[in-house]
Write a protein that holds these residues in place. Structure first.
Motif, mmCIF file in Angstrom:
data_model
loop_
_atom_site.group_PDB
_atom_site.id
_atom_site.type_symbol
_atom_site.label_atom_id
_atom_site.label_comp_id
_atom_site.label_asym_id
_atom_site.label_seq_id
_atom_site.Cartn_x
_atom_site.Cartn_y
_atom_site.Cartn_z
ATOM 1 N N SER A 102 28.762 41.675 42.822
ATOM 2 C CA SER A 102 27.114 40.992 42.884
ATOM 3 C C SER A 102 26.263 41.308 43.127
ATOM 4 C CB SER A 102 28.029 40.443 45.118
ATOM 5 O OG SER A 102 28.180 41.211 45.535
ATOM 6 N N ASP A 103 26.497 42.924 43.023
ATOM 7 C CA ASP A 103 25.759 44.317 42.984
ATOM 8 C C ASP A 103 24.358 44.384 42.237
ATOM 9 O OD1 ASP A 103 24.143 46.010 43.316
ATOM 10 O OD2 ASP A 103 25.008 47.667 44.327
ATOM 11 N N ALA A 104 23.448 43.907 41.558
ATOM 12 C CA ALA A 104 22.917 44.254 39.802
ATOM 13 C C ALA A 104 22.822 45.612 39.894
ATOM 14 C CB ALA A 104 21.723 43.304 40.361
ATOM 15 N N SER A 105 22.648 45.978 40.544
ATOM 16 C CA SER A 105 21.877 47.753 40.320
ATOM 17 C C SER A 105 23.449 48.069 40.235
ATOM 18 C CB SER A 105 21.588 48.815 41.436
ATOM 19 O OG SER A 105 22.972 48.688 42.707
ATOM 20 N N LYS A 106 24.375 48.217 40.052
ATOM 21 C CA LYS A 106 25.711 48.375 38.977
ATOM 22 C C LYS A 106 25.319 47.526 37.934
ATOM 23 C CE LYS A 106 28.678 49.193 43.496
ATOM 24 N NZ LYS A 106 28.982 50.472 43.408
ATOM 25 N N THR A 151 22.739 32.598 45.833
ATOM 26 C CA THR A 151 22.743 33.223 44.817
ATOM 27 C C THR A 151 21.474 34.254 45.787
ATOM 28 O OG1 THR A 151 22.294 30.836 44.528
ATOM 29 C CG2 THR A 151 20.136 31.875 44.039
ATOM 30 N N GLY A 152 21.761 35.292 44.099
ATOM 31 C CA GLY A 152 20.593 36.379 43.987
ATOM 32 C C GLY A 152 19.528 36.329 43.020
ATOM 33 N N TYR A 153 18.927 37.169 42.516
ATOM 34 C CA TYR A 153 18.159 37.631 42.219
ATOM 35 C C TYR A 153 17.959 38.998 42.115
ATOM 36 C CZ TYR A 153 16.908 32.544 43.218
ATOM 37 O OH TYR A 153 16.670 31.521 43.863
ATOM 38 N N PHE A 154 17.854 39.011 39.957
ATOM 39 C CA PHE A 154 17.678 40.793 39.728
ATOM 40 C C PHE A 154 17.574 40.447 38.702
ATOM 41 C CE2 PHE A 154 21.719 39.132 37.690
ATOM 42 C CZ PHE A 154 21.884 39.296 36.312
ATOM 43 N N ARG A 155 16.751 42.052 38.278
ATOM 44 C CA ARG A 155 16.363 42.709 36.901
ATOM 45 C C ARG A 155 16.837 43.219 36.158
ATOM 46 N NH1 ARG A 155 9.091 42.187 38.135
ATOM 47 N NH2 ARG A 155 9.228 39.794 37.741
ATOM 48 N N GLN A 156 16.800 43.321 34.952
ATOM 49 C CA GLN A 156 17.633 44.363 34.046
ATOM 50 C C GLN A 156 16.647 45.059 33.190
ATOM 51 O OE1 GLN A 156 21.306 42.732 33.026
ATOM 52 N NE2 GLN A 156 20.519 42.972 30.317
ATOM 53 N N THR A 249 33.926 45.979 29.175
ATOM 54 C CA THR A 249 34.945 47.050 29.518
ATOM 55 C C THR A 249 33.088 47.601 31.175
ATOM 56 O OG1 THR A 249 32.269 47.819 27.835
ATOM 57 C CG2 THR A 249 35.191 47.321 27.274
ATOM 58 N N HIS A 250 32.154 47.536 31.125
ATOM 59 C CA HIS A 250 31.604 47.949 32.570
ATOM 60 C C HIS A 250 32.093 47.796 33.793
ATOM 61 C CE1 HIS A 250 28.444 49.717 33.822
ATOM 62 N NE2 HIS A 250 27.949 48.520 34.505
ATOM 63 N N ILE A 251 32.655 46.194 34.102
ATOM 64 C CA ILE A 251 33.271 45.934 35.042
ATOM 65 C C ILE A 251 34.337 46.522 35.404
ATOM 66 C CG2 ILE A 251 34.255 43.682 34.043
ATOM 67 C CD1 ILE A 251 32.582 44.108 37.649
ATOM 68 N N ALA A 252 35.215 46.817 34.042
ATOM 69 C CA ALA A 252 36.503 47.267 34.146
ATOM 70 C C ALA A 252 36.459 48.522 34.876
ATOM 71 C CB ALA A 252 37.028 46.877 32.983
ATOM 72 N N ILE A 253 35.483 49.607 34.390
ATOM 73 C CA ILE A 253 35.512 50.970 34.644
ATOM 74 C C ILE A 253 34.469 50.751 36.005
ATOM 75 C CG2 ILE A 253 33.631 53.232 34.385
ATOM 76 C CD1 ILE A 253 34.189 51.852 30.534
ATOM 77 N N LEU A 254 33.620 49.641 36.983
ATOM 78 C CA LEU A 254 33.841 49.824 37.742
ATOM 79 C C LEU A 254 34.044 49.975 38.693
ATOM 80 C CD1 LEU A 254 30.123 47.955 37.503
ATOM 81 C CD2 LEU A 254 30.078 50.200 38.040
ATOM 82 N N LEU A 255 35.863 48.989 38.194
ATOM 83 C CA LEU A 255 36.648 48.868 39.490
ATOM 84 C C LEU A 255 38.015 49.560 38.987
ATOM 85 C CD1 LEU A 255 37.307 45.100 38.711
ATOM 86 C CD2 LEU A 255 35.856 46.686 40.892
ATOM 87 N N GLY A 256 38.034 51.003 38.321
ATOM 88 C CA GLY A 256 38.902 52.309 38.534
ATOM 89 C C GLY A 256 39.861 51.724 37.454
ATOM 90 N N VAL A 257 39.121 50.588 35.671
ATOM 91 C CA VAL A 257 40.615 50.551 35.085
ATOM 92 C C VAL A 257 39.102 50.976 33.752
ATOM 93 C CG1 VAL A 257 41.757 48.828 33.468
ATOM 94 C CG2 VAL A 257 41.949 48.754 35.908
ATOM 95 N N ASP A 258 40.113 52.676 32.972
ATOM 96 C CA ASP A 258 39.170 52.728 31.699
ATOM 97 C C ASP A 258 39.109 51.909 30.317
ATOM 98 O OD1 ASP A 258 38.045 54.293 29.970
ATOM 99 O OD2 ASP A 258 38.579 56.758 30.552
ATOM 100 N N TRP A 259 38.431 51.340 30.430
ATOM 101 C CA TRP A 259 38.138 50.591 29.079
ATOM 102 C C TRP A 259 37.250 50.760 27.740
ATOM 103 C CZ3 TRP A 259 38.731 44.368 30.410
ATOM 104 C CH2 TRP A 259 40.036 44.751 31.208
ATOM 105 N N SER A 260 36.958 52.077 28.298
ATOM 106 C CA SER A 260 35.273 53.146 27.156
ATOM 107 C C SER A 260 36.060 53.311 26.011
ATOM 108 C CB SER A 260 35.702 54.085 27.460
ATOM 109 O OG SER A 260 36.257 54.950 27.623
ATOM 110 N N ASP A 261 37.412 52.945 25.385
ATOM 111 C CA ASP A 261 38.170 52.688 23.941
ATOM 112 C C ASP A 261 38.523 51.299 23.631
ATOM 113 O OD1 ASP A 261 39.900 51.582 25.904
ATOM 114 O OD2 ASP A 261 41.804 52.711 24.711
#
Length: 279
Positions: A102-106, A151-156, A249-261
């Motif tokens: 839920s944290d858009a800054s991530k 419901t939230g709002y964000f910009r990227q 892959t980004h969400i996995a990495i944020l949760l401690g699972v390294d899917w960078s490969d």
């Protein structure tokens, strides 16, 4: 009394509208479940005309649920992804998961594989939560309670499309979550507001200790010459599937699972030989 009864009835209907029970079989076959549990990420892509012959599918039906009703025929580009993310849920880790998605800054710093450059690049340069009027929220505090719907709002700031504004709906059903991000910024020559969205279903498996993930990226492309090869530029579906893989892959990495490969979904030689085609 009669008016009160009608109001209560309508209220119950409204509450039940998002009470659909989600199961992994709504999004994956038994064979696909076995594949993702073994560590594979399954990616498919469709694009109108398939000018570059990269599409895996010539028709890509998208599951429609009460959380995210979809008529996939309205979109000229669709790419989806199926995966299994090991993650043991308890009261503490469930709250961590909820705050992470839920944290858009991530989203800032999300990386993707660029086929053109043959290297990993930054996709999301910056991201931050906003008010409904797109005013930046500073020092947003973590959530302390899981709600059925927020419901939230964000910009990227996107490395290709520039600054985009999104409305984000997050639903919770027991240990399952649904995240719907809808772009409110028109993209010149491509789409109007509300015509670019991503929908992610996180379906938890108590026995396997992890989330089955189904994500779909939907995009209206209004300029036909961007698709049919008759303009100065023709879009590749891999451009969008690689963006989707970046999010997975980004969400996995944020949760401690390294899917960078796993950032690159496609082997170029296999693609040239048509080995990814489902037709």
């Amino acid at each position: 009394m009669k008016k009160t009864a009608v109001f209560i009835g309508l209220l119950v209907i409204g509450i039940c509208a998002f009470a659909e029970e989600l199961t992994v079989n709504m999004f994956m076959t038994e064979q696909e479940i076995d594949r993702v549990k073994s560590g594979e990420i399954i990616t498919r892509m469709y694009i109108k005309y398939n000018h570059h012959e990269e599409a895996t599918d010539l028709d890509l039906p998208v599951p429609s649920t009460s959380y995210a009703p979809v008529n996939y025929k309205n979109y000229q580009m669709i790419t989806d992804e199926k995966a299994f993310l090991p993650y043991e849920l308890n009261e503490k880790t469930k709250m961590t998961f909820y705050n992470t998605i839920s944290d858009a800054s991530k989203l800032a710093g999300m990386q993707y594989y660029s086929r053109r450059a043959d290297e990993v690049k930054t996709l999301v340069i910056n991201a931050y939560p906003t008010t409904k009027k797109w005013v930046k929220i500073k020092d947003q505090q973590p959530l302390t309670e899981i709600q059925p719907h927020i419901t939230g709002y964000f910009r990227q700031k996107d490395n290709k499309f520039g600054l985009l504004s999104f409305e984000s709906d997050l639903y919770n059903e027991r240990n399952n979550f649904v995240l719907v991000n809808t772009c409110k910024t028109p993209i010149p020559l491509v789409c109007y507001s509300d015509e670019y969205k991503t929908i992610t279903y996180f379906i938890y498996d108590e026995e396997a200790k992890g989330f089955y993930i189904y994500t779909v990226f939907l995009l209206v492309i209004r300029t036909d010459s961007l698709l049919n090869g008759k303009g100065l530029m023709t879009l590749n579906p891999t451009t969008f599937s690689n963006r989707l893989r970046a999010a997975t892959t980004h969400i996995a990495i944020l949760l401690g699972v390294d899917w960078s490969d796993k950032r690159n979904p496609w082997d170029s030689d296999k693609m040239k030989r048509g080995e990814y085609r489902n037709y």
